[in-house]
Design an enzyme around this catalytic site. Structure first.
Site, PDB file in Angstrom:
ATOM      1  N   ASP A  97       0.861  -1.181   0.000  1.00  0.00           N
ATOM      2  CA  ASP A  97       0.000   0.000   0.000  1.00  0.00           C
ATOM      3  C   ASP A  97       0.901   1.237   0.000  1.00  0.00           C
ATOM      4  O   ASP A  97       1.751   1.398   0.879  1.00  0.00           O
ATOM      5  CB  ASP A  97      -0.897   0.008   1.240  1.00  0.00           C
ATOM      6  CG  ASP A  97      -2.280   0.564   0.959  1.00  0.00           C
ATOM      7  OD1 ASP A  97      -2.353   1.559   0.217  1.00  0.00           O
ATOM      8  OD2 ASP A  97      -3.267   0.020   1.467  1.00  0.00           O
ATOM      9  N   ASP A 199      -2.944   4.645  -2.495  1.00  0.00           N
ATOM     10  CA  ASP A 199      -4.022   5.233  -1.716  1.00  0.00           C
ATOM     11  C   ASP A 199      -4.374   6.629  -2.230  1.00  0.00           C
ATOM     12  O   ASP A 199      -3.483   7.461  -2.425  1.00  0.00           O
ATOM     13  CB  ASP A 199      -3.578   5.299  -0.251  1.00  0.00           C
ATOM     14  CG  ASP A 199      -4.664   5.744   0.686  1.00  0.00           C
ATOM     15  OD1 ASP A 199      -5.658   5.015   0.825  1.00  0.00           O
ATOM     16  OD2 ASP A 199      -4.523   6.833   1.282  1.00  0.00           O
ATOM     17  N   GLU A 241      -6.170   3.997  -6.260  1.00  0.00           N
ATOM     18  CA  GLU A 241      -7.477   4.243  -5.660  1.00  0.00           C
ATOM     19  C   GLU A 241      -7.939   5.643  -6.002  1.00  0.00           C
ATOM     20  O   GLU A 241      -7.204   6.616  -5.801  1.00  0.00           O
ATOM     21  CB  GLU A 241      -7.402   4.092  -4.144  1.00  0.00           C
ATOM     22  CG  GLU A 241      -8.750   4.322  -3.465  1.00  0.00           C
ATOM     23  CD  GLU A 241      -8.652   4.637  -1.983  1.00  0.00           C
ATOM     24  OE1 GLU A 241      -9.600   4.324  -1.248  1.00  0.00           O
ATOM     25  OE2 GLU A 241      -7.644   5.224  -1.560  1.00  0.00           O
ATOM     26  N   HIS A 315     -11.147  -2.576   3.266  1.00  0.00           N
ATOM     27  CA  HIS A 315     -11.027  -2.096   4.638  1.00  0.00           C
ATOM     28  C   HIS A 315     -11.831  -0.829   4.911  1.00  0.00           C
ATOM     29  O   HIS A 315     -12.011  -0.448   6.069  1.00  0.00           O
ATOM     30  CB  HIS A 315      -9.558  -1.828   4.950  1.00  0.00           C
ATOM     31  CG  HIS A 315      -8.975  -0.704   4.142  1.00  0.00           C
ATOM     32  ND1 HIS A 315      -8.786  -0.793   2.779  1.00  0.00           N
ATOM     33  CD2 HIS A 315      -8.578   0.540   4.491  1.00  0.00           C
ATOM     34  CE1 HIS A 315      -8.277   0.342   2.334  1.00  0.00           C
ATOM     35  NE2 HIS A 315      -8.155   1.168   3.351  1.00  0.00           N
ATOM     36  N   ASP A 316     -12.307  -0.157   3.866  1.00  0.00           N
ATOM     37  CA  ASP A 316     -13.100   1.065   4.008  1.00  0.00           C
ATOM     38  C   ASP A 316     -14.590   0.826   3.811  1.00  0.00           C
ATOM     39  O   ASP A 316     -15.379   1.770   3.887  1.00  0.00           O
ATOM     40  CB  ASP A 316     -12.647   2.116   2.988  1.00  0.00           C
ATOM     41  CG  ASP A 316     -11.321   2.766   3.350  1.00  0.00           C
ATOM     42  OD1 ASP A 316     -10.997   2.821   4.554  1.00  0.00           O
ATOM     43  OD2 ASP A 316     -10.610   3.220   2.432  1.00  0.00           O
TER      44      ASP A 316
END
Length: 546
Positions: A97, A199, A241, A315-316
């Site tokens: 990440d 991210d 993302e 995870h979000d």
């Protein structure tokens, strides 16, 4: 368009909640290593690791204080090197990440930046002087609640903090900052990492003075430079993302000739279910017709160029079986139906930890049970906007990020096989029924279904390369499409409801041959004409057009 990663399925690990090897209640890298055989058995080929860098953990690792080291609670660099080696031995490629829109306010860069305006690190971040009245430069709000500006008396200036005060934004317009980031990326690639999930990467090109934040004017020049400086010549895979990418802008990131990224995470299917005013804190029920249209539009947009990322969980996001399925009577069937619909499209499927066993939302009812910085901040903000707390908590119970962050459910023991200690966040009490151990040897389990879907992608080129053709667009219960490749047709029908569904199969969807998926009954053909699907029944048949 054939790359080494295109027939692989990906798996996301949230390290804090995956496997705790030392009993401190927090997941760690040695715990991940201990569970790699689970991923190998599942057939996973790509492993996206949420941040394991050194961090004060204000946002569970998405606030990085040292990009070149591992958080002590997760292990050491030696542990990380062992993870890469053990994953490689199982033909699993590690994707790190990359969080470079912002750093932690504890990063040495920011500590120097706020100490002295003359420091070369001051320009690593965005600073502005106070307004004439001494207050912030403007009244913009941060994504996690509160003002977007954070005052630092040491330099008498405000830092731009788009997410939270603990996460100051990095100034990508500074060439020295970009060089430092590229050096760091090369360093991880040299350690054996095979790519990056980036991210909120659409925010790095911002022009804050003109309030051009998402997909700002400098975004694509920076991504092209990153590709030239870091990625060119390396066999790495990159996923960006973006909560703001559209079908009109997607190919700017991942078009074949762009030399930027390989694919993007887009969230149009997620935000389609949010309230116009209160967003995800007051979600709307699933509108399957609109939901299907978003997926079909994206398949069409990237049909001849680019590449889709396929996901319902991360995870979000909440657990998909709770958000889109039926977590009660039809939990197993609905988990299988949703997985079938997603995995057989064109693109790379991403499985989030626990999704493969049909884990459900946390079931939290009080604000004290949550740990997420976003939820805690937005709780105050939504109440100030007039949303009753009862409604906020109802919405959080459906869409809060912590729903996906409860510990992985490995077995029925008190610690769910995740820990022998006190977990950092409560374990879902249904772990005594929903766990890996209970499903591992059950050929009818959700886990077995995911194992089968992942193997199908490896075996059938039509799933990787086939053209996507949507059908039954206006049907309120049935999600149907075909994949076509070199004279073959793969037809998929999924009843996305808890009631029986009747549909009229058009000739372009009809097929006979080999039944690849039959979650309720085996079917070797989908003939043209009427068909009855049981609640949450999923069917996929490969063969010649009917």
């Amino acid at each position: 368009m054939t790359q080494w990663w295109m027939d692989r399925s990906a798996y996301q690990i949230y390290p804090r909640s995956f496997a705790d090897s030392n009993g401190d209640g927090v997941g760690d890298i040695p715990g991940i290593i201990d569970r790699l055989d689970h991923l190998a058995d599942l057939g996973i080929g790509l492993l996206w690791l949420s941040p394991v860098y050194r961090s004060p953990m204000a946002d569970n690792g998405y606030d990085i204080s040292d990009y070149w080291d591992i958080a002590p609670e997760y292990g050491t660099l030696a542990d990380f090197d062992r993870l890469v080696a053990e994953a490689d031995r199982r033909d699993i490629a590690i994707i790190m990440d990359l969080v470079v829109n912002h750093s932690s306010d504890q990063h040495p860069w920011f500590q120097e930046a706020k100490r002295d305006r003359a420091s070369p690190f001051h320009d690593f971040y965005y600073w502005r002087d106070p307004a004439p009245d001494g207050g912030p430069p403007d009244d913009r709000r941060a994504y996690f609640g509160g003002p977007v500006w954070t005052y630092h008396p040491e330099v008498g200036r405000y830092a731009f903090t788009l997410f939270s005060p603990q996460q100051p934004d990095l100034n990508w317009q500074n060439p020295a900052l970009r060089r430092a980031i590229y050096d760091m990326m090369r360093w991880w690639l040299d350690r054996g990492v095979r790519g990056f999930r980036m991210d909120v990467i659409d925010l790095i090109g911002k022009d804050i003075d003109r309030d051009l934040i998402a997909e700002g004017p400098h975004l694509h020049p920076f991504l092209q430079e990153m590709h030239r400086e870091v990625l060119a010549g390396r066999d790495a895979v990159t996923v960006g993302e973006s909560w703001n990418v559209s079908r009109d802008t997607a190919l700017l990131y991942c078009g074949r000739d762009r030399e930027e990224l390989d694919m993007v995470f887009q969230f149009a299917h997620i935000v389609a279910g949010w309230d116009d005013r209160h967003g995800k804190w007051r979600p709307r029920p699933l509108d399957l017709v609109g939901f299907k249209k978003v997926w079909a539009d994206w398949q069409e947009a990237l049909q001849d160029d680019g590449w889709n990322s396929l996901f319902l969980n991360n995870h979000d996001l909440p657990r998909s079986v709770s958000r889109y399925g039926d977590a009660g009577q039809w939990r197993e069937r609905s988990a299988k139906a949703l997985a079938t619909a997603i995995h057989l499209m064109r693109g790379t499927p991403f499985v989030y930890q626990g999704e493969e066993i049909g884990m459900t939302n946390a079931g939290f009812t009080g604000i004290t049970q949550y740990r997420d910085i976003e939820l805690i901040n937005m709780h105050r903000e939504m109440l100030d906007q007039g949303l009753p707390e009862r409604q906020f908590l109802e919405g959080a119970g459906i869409t809060a990020r912590d729903n996906a962050r409860t510990p992985m459910q490995w077995d029925a023991s008190p610690g769910a096989g995740f820990t022998t200690g006190d977990p950092w966040i409560a374990i879902n009490p249904n772990h005594d029924r929903i766990n890996v151990a209970a499903q591992r040897d059950d050929p009818q389990s959700v886990l077995a279904h995911y194992r089968h879907l992942i193997a199908l992608r490896k075996r059938h080129e039509v799933i990787v390369q086939g053209r996507f053709v949507p059908w039954l667009d206006d049907h309120p219960q049935v999600w149907a499409y075909a994949r076509e490749w070199q004279g073959q047709r793969l037809s998929v029908l999924c009843n996305i409801s808890s009631s029986p569904a009747r549909a009229e199969v058009p000739p372009g969807l009809a097929v006979s041959g080999t039944g690849l998926i039959g979650t309720v009954q085996p079917r070797k053909a989908i003939p043209a004409g009427p068909i009855l699907l049981e609640p949450w029944e999923a069917v996929a048949v490969l063969g010649d057009p009917g």
